[in-house]
Structure formats: structure tokens, C-alpha cells
Design an enzyme around this catalytic site. Structure first.
Site, PDB file in Angstrom:
ATOM      1  CD  GLU A  85      -2.417 -21.535  29.330  1.00  0.00           C
ATOM      2  OE1 GLU A  85      -2.393 -20.760  28.358  1.00  0.00           O
ATOM      3  OE2 GLU A  85      -2.700 -21.184  30.494  1.00  0.00           O
TER       4      GLU A  85
ATOM      5  NE  ARG B 208       2.957  -6.497  32.335  1.00  0.00           N
ATOM      6  CZ  ARG B 208       2.077  -5.879  33.089  1.00  0.00           C
ATOM      7  NH1 ARG B 208       1.843  -4.587  32.913  1.00  0.00           N
ATOM      8  NH2 ARG B 208       1.408  -6.545  34.011  1.00  0.00           N
TER       9      ARG B 208
ATOM     10  CG  ASP C  53       0.495 -12.371  35.668  1.00  0.00           C
ATOM     11  OD1 ASP C  53      -0.119 -11.489  35.038  1.00  0.00           O
ATOM     12  OD2 ASP C  53       0.204 -13.578  35.627  1.00  0.00           O
TER      13      ASP C  53
ATOM     14  CE1 TYR D 120      -4.964 -10.146  29.159  1.00  0.00           C
ATOM     15  CE2 TYR D 120      -3.897  -9.016  27.320  1.00  0.00           C
ATOM     16  CZ  TYR D 120      -3.817  -9.830  28.438  1.00  0.00           C
ATOM     17  OH  TYR D 120      -2.603 -10.334  28.844  1.00  0.00           O
TER      18      TYR D 120
ATOM     19  CG  ASP E 239      -2.239  -4.125  34.732  1.00  0.00           C
ATOM     20  OD1 ASP E 239      -2.681  -4.805  35.678  1.00  0.00           O
ATOM     21  OD2 ASP E 239      -1.058  -4.204  34.325  1.00  0.00           O
TER      22      ASP E 239
ATOM     23  CG  ASP F 185      -6.176  -3.695  26.285  1.00  0.00           C
ATOM     24  OD1 ASP F 185      -5.178  -3.380  26.955  1.00  0.00           O
ATOM     25  OD2 ASP F 185      -6.590  -4.856  26.162  1.00  0.00           O
TER      26      ASP F 185
END
Length: 600
Positions: free
Chosen positions: A27, A117, A119, A159, A165, A181
Site C-alpha cells: 500500500e 467509509r 476518516d 478490524y 470508533d 463489528d
């Protein structure tokens, strides 16, 4: 190709797995300056040579790098030639902007998206849905599948410790928050995601538990662990704090002792990453994704430690790096003339509807793109290197000859006629012969030695996978004066295996081959396959290439000098009067291409 298809190919009997039986990916994020972008492309070129399954590029907080991300993704897919996954977030993105981004990458042959989504924008604490936009990655996945069907491979984030969050204390997420989650992750997969890449972690047991928990609730798609090598103490604290990542005590204690020595921290980070990967692979998970932070050494060192790469053995599927653009995936034949300018070739053939597959003559497209400013664009650092190495006072043809000789001997790293760094490995075995003919006024810009049955895993000449054999005809391409060309043609009558094409910038030409004859100069023989012939000499393409080659005298070299400079005027004179020559020795067993230059 979609990432899910590459993973299936790697682990279902294909050849996509690395040397140690695994798959890896990298990445990157968009740099803030033009020079930073140029450096990143150079770094990508080096890292992609090791064969990652894919690379991804981030979108930027709040969509702050949206346009740059689209540009970088396009270059990655079409010029760097690596399967590219683009991040796409919902932050500050109404559906019109999302569709514009998706339409753009689809047009450019990119098939992979990491749906997030996102940040909050800089200066904001919480994510806010924009009017006409989406509230979650789940909504984004649904939209992509609904509008674009199966075209895109969709990856989502997982995650292992729950989304930040959901983590409200230093002890981590509650079991209820963690399970919520997981359930949400399954919703994303059920909506159409086919791969999961995890958030960074340093407790490998937590990751393995996460994978097992996913399987227990029916998530069956590949789960790729995201590894962020520790490269500095401050960045480690910042990233783990932002992501609310649990740090094993032994890692915290070790870093506390090493924090004042950057090299010691990097070395320890390589050790930690290596041990994490070994444990993950031992558990049967043979994929790993590196958050490189736009740095290469640590990620490559870890891959070397776990046996997925060998510095001295970079495998190639073809002699040139194949395109990953979805529209030219089957392309496997190219003219040799652009061997040192592959990005230029890709640029000039972007608009082709069909690309040669199997044999050049079977599907040759008749139209190359016109020369443009982009064809001659160079990264700033490369331009600086050319200025240092080639912008020397030129008082005679001998001074020009000296520059070519120095390049052939490896004393220069740049050339106006090459996008690559220095002399390529296969050319180094003939560098002294090249230097010798350059002293005689034959200015070489492209070459390859004759090869008769080298194993396809040869570290220098190998390509195409194991079990095959590689063959090459000796090839030279050079500029010379008319007198030199006349002497060469006269001498070549004693060498019946030689074929040549020669032309001036204005189009005055001579040749001993027919205008439509295509000559395969590289081929490979492999078990259970047809003969592959990926490199050819094609007279029609040579007539196109000659314009670019001659223009480099001015665009690439003379342009380094001020107007009316004597050195510039000498180079312009050479451009107007010299011939560009393509010379092939068709006897790859007993031929000696350089013998024809003896006595000239």
C-alpha cells in the site's frame, strides 16, 4: 484482473504464489509534492519487480487527495504495470463524485476498489454523511455492485480489534462491540465484497482469533493481514494511537529501550514483522499486505526473511513487464524498439482496440499514437541526472562518441534514449563490444545478446516460468553516418545471416528485408504451451519508432543546452544527417554480430 481472481489463481494450482508459497501486496499514499510523486513511481518500479499480487493507493482523509489518487492509480495500472486497487471513501463524496471516480478507473482498465467509509475531514472529530452521499462502506459496496455489476473486485476493511470508533477504553472493545463489528463486516461481504484486508495489528494471536471468528459466522472470503513495519518510534506511537491498536508488552518494552536509535528501531521492526508473518503463514494463511508508508526497505527485508522474494532472482512472465490494464491483459508481443522506453510504448498504444496475442502479425494494430509532450516527459530527478551526465561541452563527433562509450561501460546511469536506470543486466555481458563499436561512430541505443536455450529460470535471461528454454537473436540498434552505413552494408554481404533496416529522420531508407516481414528475435519454449515470441523486429513499427528516436537527439539531449550553443548545434546536425539502423543476426547459434564491425 480482480484481486480475488489473482488469489484463486495463486492457491488453486496457478503460478501466482511467491517463491516461498505465499502472496504479498503493498500500500502507498499520495505524496504532497510533484517530486514526491516522481520518487514514489521510481520506488514502485523497484518494488513491483518483486512480483506483488497487487498494490493499492489511498484516497486521503476527507477525499483530500481524490484527483491525485486517480492520477496515481492510472499510472500504476498502465505505466508501472501492477494490478492496482484504489481506495474509495464516502467522506465528502456525493454519489456523483463516487461514480465519476469509478467511471474514471474503469475507463483506465482498473478493476479493484477498496471500499471504505473514510476518516473525518481534517479538523473534524466525527464522520458526517454529505447530502447525496453514503453513510457507510456497506452502502458504498451495495452501490458499486448495483451500478457496475461484477466488473469491480471489491475489498473491504476488517478490524481484528474492532473499529477504532467501537473502542472506548484502553482495555479494548467490549465483546458486544466486537461482535457488532463482526456482524457488520459480514454485511459488507454479503453485499458484494470479495476480499478483506485488515487494519494494522501487532498481536498476531488477536488476528488469528479474528479470522476464526469470521469463519464461525460464515465469512468465507480471503482475509489478508495488514502489516505495518515499525520504522520509527514516533510514527509507531502515532499510528497505533490513532488506530487504538493493542501493543504486546514485549514490543513496547523493546522499543522503549531502542527509541533513540533509528536504525535499531528499524531493525527491530523488521524482526517483529518477520516473526508475525512466520506465525501467520504457519497458521495456514499465505497472504500478507504491507502498509509501506511509502518506504521500501523494511517491507522487502521482511519478505526476503520469510522467503517470498530473492534479491538476486526476480521472476518475469515475459521479457518486458506485462500490462495489467484489463483491456490489454492478453498482450504478449511487442516490437523490440521500445525495450528501453516501455512507458512511451504503452502511452502510444493506449487507444488500440486489440493488442497482439500469440503472433505480432495476427492482430497488429495499424495506428500508433502521435508523438506528444508526454512522450518526452521525464521525472525531474532523471532530468537532473541527464543534465549532470550528458550536458558536457561537445566539440566533435568524438565527444559524442565518448558519452555513448561511458554509458556502455556503466559509468553513466542515464541515457536520453532510455527510461530505465543504467545498462540492463543482459546487456552488461556485451558492454565491452558495445563500447568498442561506439568508439567507431556507431552510437548504440538498444541491444541484446544471442541466447541459445538458456533455462527459463536463469537470473538474467529467464522469463515465463519454470521448465522452459529461452532463445534470442543478437540485436543492435544504433545511429551512424552515411559513410559508416555504406561501409557496414558492403561488409554485411559476407554475413548472410544479417538483416538490417536503416532510415534517416526525413525518411530516406534502405533495407535487405521486405517492408512487411516480421522477425521474432526473442522466443521461449515451455512445457504444454505453444512457442511464445514476445519480442519482434517489425519494419512498419520501426518507421514509427524512428520519429521518436530521432527526436530524442533534441528533446532528450540538445535541449539540455542553451539556444545557439555549439554543442546543441552539433547534436542537431547529427539528428538531421545520421541514419538509425536496426541490425539482427539471425544465426543465434554460431553468429557473431560484432564481427561485421571489424575493420570499419
Amino acid at each position: 484482473m480482480k484481486v480475488i481472481e489473482k488469489l484463486k489463481s495463486a492457491f488453486d494450482g496457478g503460478t501466482g504464489a511467491g517463491a516461498g508459497g505465499g502472496v504479498f501486496s503493498f500500500e502507498y499514499f499520495p505524496p504532497k509534492t510533484e517530486e514526491g510523486v516522481e520518487n514514489l513511481f521510481d520506488q514502485m518500479d523497484r518494488m513491483v519487480a518483486h512480483g506483488p499480487a497487487f498494490c493499492d493507493i489511498t484516497w486521503g482523509a476527507g477525499g483530500s487527495t481524490a484527483d491525485l489518487t486517480l492520477d496515481i492509480a492510472t499510472v500504476m495500472q498502465n505505466m508501472i504495470c501492477v494490478e492496482t486497487m484504489m481506495h474509495l471513501t464516502c467522506t465528502n463524496m456525493p454519489v456523483e463524485k463516487i461514480d465519476h471516480a469509478l467511471d474514471t478507473i474503469k475507463t483506465n482498465g482498473i478493476q479493484n476498489v477498496l471500499a471504505l467509509r473514510g476518516d473525518p475531514p481534517h479538523g473534524q472529530d466525527k464522520f458526517v454523511q454529505v447530502p447525496g452521499g453514503f453513510a457507510s462502506a456497506f452502502d458504498l459496496v451495495k452501490h458499486i455492485r448495483a451500478k457496475y455489476g461484477d466488473y469491480f473486485g471489491i475489498t473491504v476493511a476488517g478490524y481484528p480489534e474492532a473499529h477504532p470508533d467501537s473502542i472506548q477504553s484502553k482495555s479494548g472493545a467490549t465483546s458486544q462491540a466486537y461482535n457488532r463489528d463482526l456482524a457488520y463486516l459480514k454485511q459488507k461481504v454479503d453485499a458484494g465484497a470479495d476480499v478483506i484486508i485488515t487494519q494494522l495489528f501487532y498481536d498476531t494471536d488477536l488476528f488469528l482469533k479474528f479470522v476464526n471468528d469470521c469463519r464461525q459466522i460464515g465469512i468465507t472470503c480471503p482475509i489478508i493481514p495488514g502489516i505495518m513495519p515499525i520504522t520509527s518510534y514516533k510514527s509507531f506511537l502515532r499510528m497505533t494511537g490513532f488506530c487504538k491498536t493493542k501493543i504486546p508488552e514485549e514490543i513496547s518494552d523493546a522499543l522503549l529501550l531502542l527509541k533513540d536509535c533509528e536504525q535499531a528501531v528499524r531493525n527491530y521492526g523488521i524482526h517483529v514483522g518477520t516473526e508475525m508473518c512466520r506465525k501467520i503463514f504457519a497458521a495456514g494463511i499465505k497472504t500478507v499486505h504491507f502498509y509501506t508508508l511509502n518506504m521500501e526497505r523494511s517491507s522487502l527485508a521482511i519478505l526476503k526473511n520469510i522467503g517470498l522474494i530473492e534479491e538476486s532472482k526476480v521472476s518475469r512472465t515475459l521479457p518486458w513487464r506485462p500490462a495489467t490494464n484489463a483491456f490489454r491483459e492478453k498482450e504478449d508481443v511487442r516490437p523490440i524498439f521500445w525495450a528501453n522506453r516501455p512507458k512511451s510504448y504503452i502511452t502510444r498504444t493506449l487507444d488500440w482496440e486489440k493488442f497482439p496475442h500469440g503472433k505480432w502479425g495476427d492482430s497488429r494494430n495499424p495506428s500508433y499514437g502521435a508523438l506528444s509532450d508526454y512522450t518526452f516527459m521525464r521525472p525531474r530527478l532523471r532530468d537532473k541526472k541527464l543534465q549532470e551526465e550528458w550536458a558536457v561541452p561537445l566539440n566533435s563527433i568524438d565527444d559524442i562518441s565518448e558519452r555513448f562509450v561511458e554509458f556502455c561501460l556503466g559509468n553513466l546511469r542515464s541515457s536520453p534514449w532510455s527510461e530505465l536506470d543504467g545498462l540492463q543486466p543482459e546487456t552488461q555481458i556485451i558492454n565491452e563490444q558495445l563500447a568498442n563499436i561506439n568508439t567507431k561512430g556507431f552510437f548504440t541505443i538498444n541491444s541484446q545478446p544471442a541466447i541459445n536455450g538458456a533455462k527459463s529460470d536463469h537470473p538474467t535471461f529467464g522469463w515465463g516460468g519454470p521448465g522452459g528454454y529461452i532463445y534470442q537473436k543478437s540485436y543492435l540498434e544504433f545511429f551512424c553516418s552515411k559513410d559508416k552505413l555504406d561501409a557496414l552494408i558492403l561488409k554485411s554481404r559476407s554475413f548472410p545471416s544479417l538483416t538490417y533496416i536503416a532510415t534517416t529522420k526525413s525518411g530516406i531508407s534502405t533495407s535487405n528485408v521486405s517492408p512487411n516481414s516480421v522477425n521474432a528475435v526473442t522466443w521461449g519454449v515451455f512445457p504444454g504451451k505453444e512457442v511464445l515470441q514476445p519480442t519482434v523486429v517489425d519494419p512498419a513499427s520501426f518507421r514509427v519508432w524512428k520519429d521518436e528516436a530521432f527526436d530524442m537527439w533534441v528533446q532528450g539531449w540538445a535541449g539540455l543546452y542553451p539556444e545557439n550553443d555549439p554543442s546543441r548545434e552539433l547534436l542537431e546536425k547529427v539528428q538531421r544527417s545520421y541514419f538509425l539502423v536496426s541490425l539482427v543476426d539471425n544465426d543465434y547459434k554460431r553468429g557473431n554480430l560484432f564481427a561485421v564491425f571489424d575493420g570499419i
